[in-house]
Design an enzyme around this catalytic site. Structure first.
Site, PDB file in Angstrom:
ATOM      1  N   SER A 127      41.519 152.248 130.017  1.00 25.57           N
ATOM      2  CA  SER A 127      42.409 152.620 128.912  1.00 25.57           C
ATOM      3  C   SER A 127      43.727 153.163 129.422  1.00 25.57           C
ATOM      4  CB  SER A 127      41.768 153.743 128.084  1.00 25.57           C
ATOM      5  OG  SER A 127      40.560 153.331 127.533  1.00 25.57           O
ATOM      6  N   HIS A 148      42.165 144.550 128.720  1.00 23.96           N
ATOM      7  CA  HIS A 148      41.888 145.730 127.906  1.00 23.96           C
ATOM      8  C   HIS A 148      41.484 145.310 126.496  1.00 23.96           C
ATOM      9  CE1 HIS A 148      43.370 149.720 125.997  1.00 23.96           C
ATOM     10  NE2 HIS A 148      42.131 149.833 126.391  1.00 23.96           N
ATOM     11  N   GLU A 160      44.643 143.166 125.655  1.00 24.64           N
ATOM     12  CA  GLU A 160      45.873 143.294 126.436  1.00 24.64           C
ATOM     13  C   GLU A 160      45.592 142.739 127.829  1.00 24.64           C
ATOM     14  OE1 GLU A 160      48.049 147.223 124.543  1.00 24.64           O
ATOM     15  OE2 GLU A 160      46.451 147.553 125.971  1.00 24.64           O
ATOM     16  N   ASN A 198      47.640 152.064 123.830  1.00 24.11           N
ATOM     17  CA  ASN A 198      47.293 153.471 124.082  1.00 24.11           C
ATOM     18  C   ASN A 198      48.500 154.353 124.342  1.00 24.11           C
ATOM     19  OD1 ASN A 198      44.645 153.124 123.563  1.00 24.11           O
ATOM     20  ND2 ASN A 198      44.001 152.964 125.687  1.00 24.11           N
TER      21      ASN A 198
HETATM   22  N1  CAA Z   1      29.383 144.454 115.305  1.00 23.69           N
HETATM   23  C1  CAA Z   1      29.144 143.842 114.137  1.00 23.69           C
HETATM   24  N2  CAA Z   1      29.477 144.382 112.946  1.00 23.69           N
HETATM   25  C2  CAA Z   1      30.051 145.602 112.968  1.00 23.69           C
HETATM   26  C3  CAA Z   1      30.334 146.306 114.155  1.00 23.69           C
HETATM   27  C4  CAA Z   1      29.968 145.686 115.359  1.00 23.69           C
HETATM   28  N3  CAA Z   1      30.188 146.266 116.524  1.00 23.69           N
HETATM   29  N4  CAA Z   1      30.911 147.492 113.847  1.00 23.69           N
HETATM   30  C5  CAA Z   1      31.001 147.548 112.511  1.00 23.69           C
HETATM   31  N5  CAA Z   1      30.484 146.407 111.983  1.00 23.69           N
HETATM   32  C6  CAA Z   1      30.376 146.066 110.581  1.00 23.69           C
HETATM   33  C7  CAA Z   1      29.677 147.183 109.794  1.00 23.69           C
HETATM   34  O1  CAA Z   1      28.291 147.107 109.934  1.00 23.69           O
HETATM   35  C8  CAA Z   1      30.146 146.929 108.398  1.00 23.69           C
HETATM   36  O2  CAA Z   1      29.373 145.896 107.826  1.00 23.69           O
HETATM   37  P1  CAA Z   1      29.018 145.929 106.243  1.00 23.69           P
HETATM   38  O3  CAA Z   1      30.332 145.703 105.556  1.00 23.69           O
HETATM   39  O4  CAA Z   1      28.065 144.805 106.071  1.00 23.69           O
HETATM   40  O5  CAA Z   1      28.426 147.289 105.997  1.00 23.69           O
HETATM   41  C9  CAA Z   1      31.566 146.385 108.613  1.00 23.69           C
HETATM   42  O6  CAA Z   1      31.667 145.989 109.991  1.00 23.69           O
HETATM   43  C10 CAA Z   1      32.605 147.443 108.332  1.00 23.69           C
HETATM   44  O7  CAA Z   1      32.275 148.619 109.052  1.00 23.69           O
HETATM   45  P2  CAA Z   1      32.158 150.052 108.397  1.00 23.69           P
HETATM   46  O8  CAA Z   1      31.612 149.977 107.014  1.00 23.69           O
HETATM   47  O9  CAA Z   1      31.454 150.937 109.391  1.00 23.69           O
HETATM   48  O10 CAA Z   1      33.602 150.656 108.352  1.00 23.69           O
HETATM   49  P3  CAA Z   1      35.055 150.083 108.224  1.00 23.69           P
HETATM   50  O11 CAA Z   1      35.222 149.192 107.054  1.00 23.69           O
HETATM   51  O12 CAA Z   1      35.925 151.266 108.364  1.00 23.69           O
HETATM   52  O13 CAA Z   1      35.288 149.147 109.506  1.00 23.69           O
HETATM   53  C11 CAA Z   1      36.197 149.343 111.685  1.00 23.69           C
HETATM   54  C12 CAA Z   1      35.018 149.610 110.781  1.00 23.69           C
HETATM   55  C13 CAA Z   1      36.373 147.825 111.862  1.00 23.69           C
HETATM   56  C14 CAA Z   1      35.844 149.958 113.027  1.00 23.69           C
HETATM   57  C15 CAA Z   1      37.504 149.939 111.081  1.00 23.69           C
HETATM   58  O14 CAA Z   1      37.275 151.247 110.635  1.00 23.69           O
HETATM   59  C16 CAA Z   1      38.642 149.971 112.060  1.00 23.69           C
HETATM   60  O15 CAA Z   1      39.310 148.971 112.290  1.00 23.69           O
HETATM   61  N6  CAA Z   1      38.904 151.164 112.651  1.00 23.69           N
HETATM   62  C17 CAA Z   1      39.955 151.344 113.641  1.00 23.69           C
HETATM   63  C18 CAA Z   1      39.427 150.980 114.989  1.00 23.69           C
HETATM   64  C19 CAA Z   1      40.466 151.112 116.059  1.00 23.69           C
HETATM   65  O16 CAA Z   1      41.578 151.581 115.876  1.00 23.69           O
HETATM   66  N7  CAA Z   1      40.084 150.681 117.274  1.00 23.69           N
HETATM   67  C20 CAA Z   1      40.894 150.839 118.430  1.00 23.69           C
HETATM   68  C21 CAA Z   1      40.462 152.088 119.142  1.00 23.69           C
HETATM   69  S1  CAA Z   1      41.471 152.432 120.547  1.00 23.69           S
HETATM   70  C22 CAA Z   1      40.858 151.443 121.739  1.00 23.69           C
HETATM   71  O17 CAA Z   1      39.916 150.723 121.561  1.00 23.69           O
HETATM   72  C23 CAA Z   1      41.560 151.455 123.052  1.00 23.69           C
HETATM   73  C24 CAA Z   1      41.190 152.488 124.027  1.00 23.69           C
HETATM   74  O18 CAA Z   1      41.389 152.231 125.233  1.00 23.69           O
HETATM   75  C25 CAA Z   1      40.683 153.829 123.662  1.00 23.69           C
HETATM   76  P1  NAD Z   2      30.773 154.600 127.831  1.00 24.79           P
HETATM   77  O1  NAD Z   2      30.567 155.977 128.339  1.00 24.79           O
HETATM   78  O2  NAD Z   2      30.289 154.269 126.459  1.00 24.79           O
HETATM   79  O3  NAD Z   2      30.104 153.542 128.831  1.00 24.79           O
HETATM   80  C1  NAD Z   2      30.284 153.544 130.223  1.00 24.79           C
HETATM   81  C2  NAD Z   2      29.036 152.944 130.849  1.00 24.79           C
HETATM   82  O4  NAD Z   2      29.290 152.724 132.239  1.00 24.79           O
HETATM   83  C3  NAD Z   2      27.801 153.877 130.768  1.00 24.79           C
HETATM   84  O5  NAD Z   2      26.764 153.171 130.155  1.00 24.79           O
HETATM   85  C4  NAD Z   2      27.496 154.224 132.223  1.00 24.79           C
HETATM   86  O6  NAD Z   2      26.104 154.306 132.487  1.00 24.79           O
HETATM   87  C5  NAD Z   2      28.110 153.037 132.958  1.00 24.79           C
HETATM   88  N1  NAD Z   2      28.527 153.361 134.326  1.00 24.79           N
HETATM   89  C6  NAD Z   2      29.167 154.467 134.761  1.00 24.79           C
HETATM   90  N2  NAD Z   2      29.443 154.364 136.077  1.00 24.79           N
HETATM   91  C7  NAD Z   2      28.957 153.158 136.469  1.00 24.79           C
HETATM   92  C8  NAD Z   2      28.953 152.443 137.715  1.00 24.79           C
HETATM   93  N3  NAD Z   2      29.501 152.970 138.808  1.00 24.79           N
HETATM   94  N4  NAD Z   2      28.388 151.221 137.750  1.00 24.79           N
HETATM   95  C9  NAD Z   2      27.845 150.674 136.636  1.00 24.79           C
HETATM   96  N5  NAD Z   2      27.828 151.300 135.437  1.00 24.79           N
HETATM   97  C10 NAD Z   2      28.376 152.513 135.357  1.00 24.79           C
HETATM   98  O7  NAD Z   2      32.331 154.309 127.981  1.00 24.79           O
HETATM   99  P2  NAD Z   2      33.222 153.220 127.185  1.00 24.79           P
HETATM  100  O8  NAD Z   2      33.771 153.869 125.953  1.00 24.79           O
HETATM  101  O9  NAD Z   2      32.464 151.947 127.073  1.00 24.79           O
HETATM  102  O10 NAD Z   2      34.442 153.051 128.196  1.00 24.79           O
HETATM  103  C11 NAD Z   2      34.358 152.193 129.300  1.00 24.79           C
HETATM  104  C12 NAD Z   2      35.762 151.868 129.766  1.00 24.79           C
HETATM  105  O11 NAD Z   2      36.471 151.189 128.727  1.00 24.79           O
HETATM  106  C13 NAD Z   2      36.610 153.086 130.144  1.00 24.79           C
HETATM  107  O12 NAD Z   2      37.469 152.739 131.189  1.00 24.79           O
HETATM  108  C14 NAD Z   2      37.386 153.347 128.861  1.00 24.79           C
HETATM  109  O13 NAD Z   2      38.583 154.035 129.066  1.00 24.79           O
HETATM  110  C15 NAD Z   2      37.654 151.908 128.411  1.00 24.79           C
HETATM  111  N6  NAD Z   2      37.900 151.741 126.975  1.00 24.79           N
HETATM  112  C16 NAD Z   2      37.253 152.539 126.070  1.00 24.79           C
HETATM  113  C17 NAD Z   2      37.509 152.328 124.719  1.00 24.79           C
HETATM  114  C18 NAD Z   2      36.821 153.155 123.670  1.00 24.79           C
HETATM  115  O14 NAD Z   2      37.260 153.147 122.521  1.00 24.79           O
HETATM  116  N7  NAD Z   2      35.759 153.867 123.977  1.00 24.79           N
HETATM  117  C19 NAD Z   2      38.377 151.308 124.303  1.00 24.79           C
HETATM  118  C20 NAD Z   2      38.997 150.502 125.271  1.00 24.79           C
HETATM  119  C21 NAD Z   2      38.759 150.733 126.625  1.00 24.79           C
END
Ligand code: CAA
Ligand code: NAD
Length: 300
Positions: A127, A148, A160, A198
């Protein structure tokens, strides 16, 4: 550059989703996890998600029941699992999705440089960390890239694709094609902190948490404001829980240490306190909110 066999490392929130979309995209997928319990849980999540998506496709008339069920079984058959890294030796592409800790990732990339074929493409789902550092650790900077994906991988359409100065053009093209084959819309970005999403999203989430910490508004009102005022699917505090508070903290702590003069990067007090208490959000059942599986409990 032909990608057929894909390794996925880590079967947590992200890894299980990446394994799933790659299998649905027709690739042979080998998943490696360090933790047997996490692997079992990840596979269960894949089964559950595939079933959910199959039911949706039938409901919407996109597939017959028979086709949907056959597709599910076929996707599952394309996934194998392992607790040893050596299982990925013959992969054409390996996507790393382990804990957001650069030291641990660098050590893994060094191992991957030894274990995989010399022409294997190595990718990180990080991330926030520089792809260039993992590329250097692997010993094959020209064949290392950022891929990503977004959470939940099964539903979020973006990937990405992050290239460094050293990334080979053919590797970049192969990574774009892989993203498309997984059903994603690829965008490309230079190797910068947080890439596109991010860099914008994490300061937004931490600003929202700081607003909560100052007592400017309740978590419910901050979330409702962004949902109903800006049309976001979930508010920023809920999103922090959804992403994982440990992951969010690792990202912002890493940036604050590395870029101390960037005013957009700051660590909210409550984020650190919750992570220290093991309250990691959705994955641990409690963060800013209480969770029941993938859903927020109704009482909060
Ligand atoms: N697989 C299959 N179906 C899934 C699922 C999955 N993994 N996750 C959710 N669903 C389904 C649910 O079961 C639900 O189905 P029903 O309509 O039949 O009940 C449907 O999708 C909608 O889900 P929810 O009712 O739980 O809620 P929602 O309408 O709010 O949708 C969401 C969920 C798609 C996650 C939506 O809330 C959303 O887009 N949220 C924002 C997510 C976001 O911003 N993601 C980016 C995070 S940042 C990142 O990822 C980068 C990083 O590095 C940190
Ligand atoms: P998580 O904690 O849900 O999962 C990480 C997994 O990696 C765990 O199951 C752990 O047992 C395993 N693990 C740790 N060290 C390991 C190793 N050396 N070898 C093999 N397996 C190992 O974390 P996550 O949320 O899936 O995040 C994973 C990566 O993806 C991170 O770099 C995170 O920043 C990135 N990411 C996270 C998100 C998010 O929304 N959570 C979105 C995009 C990218």
């Amino acid at each position: 550059m032909n990608i057929e066999r894909v390794g996925v490392i880590g079967c947590g929130l992200m890894g299980h989703g990446i394994a799933q979309v790659a299998a649905v995209g027709g690739f042979q997928v080998h998943v490696f996890e360090a933790d047997a319990k996490a692997l079992e849980l990840g596979v269960q999540r894949i089964e559950h998600s595939l079933k959910k998506l199959a039911d949706k496709a039938v409901e919407k008339g996109k597939k017959t029941r028979e086709v949907a069920d056959t597709d599910t079984v076929d996707a599952l058959k394309r996934i194998t699992t392992a607790l040893e890294l050596e299982a990925l030796a013959d992969c054409d592409l390996v996507v790393e999705a382990i804990v957001e800790n650069l030291e641990v990732k660098n050590s893994l990339f060094a191992d991957l440089g030894q274990v995989t074929r010399a022409d294997t493409i190595l990718a990180s789902n990080t991330s926030s960390f520089p792809i260039g550092e993992m590329a250097a650790a692997s010993g094959r900077p020209d064949r290392t890239i950022g891929l990503h994906f977004f959470n939940p991988v099964q539903l979020m359409r973006l990937v990405e694709v992050v290239r460094t100065e050293a990334t080979d053009d053919a590797v970049f093209d192969a990574a774009l094609a892989f993203g498309r084959a997984c059903g994603k819309h690829p965008v490309s970005c230079r190797d910068t902190p947080g890439f596109v999403v991010n860099r914008l999203l994490v300061p937004y989430m931490t600003q929202a948490i700081q607003m909560l910490d100052r007592g400017d508004a309740s978590k419910e009102d901050i979330d409702a404001a962004m949902q109903f005022g800006c049309g976001h699917p979930m508010g920023p505090i809920t999103l922090g829980d959804y992403v994982g508070l440990d992951t969010t903290l690792s990202i912002i702590e890493g940036w604050c240490a590395r870029y101390p003069d960037e005013p957009a990067f700051a660590i909210p007090d409550s984020l650190r306190t919750l992570v220290e208490a093991g309250k990691l959000g959705r994955k641990s059942g409690e963060g800013y909110y209480e969770w029941d599986g993938d859903k927020k409990k109704a009482n909060n």
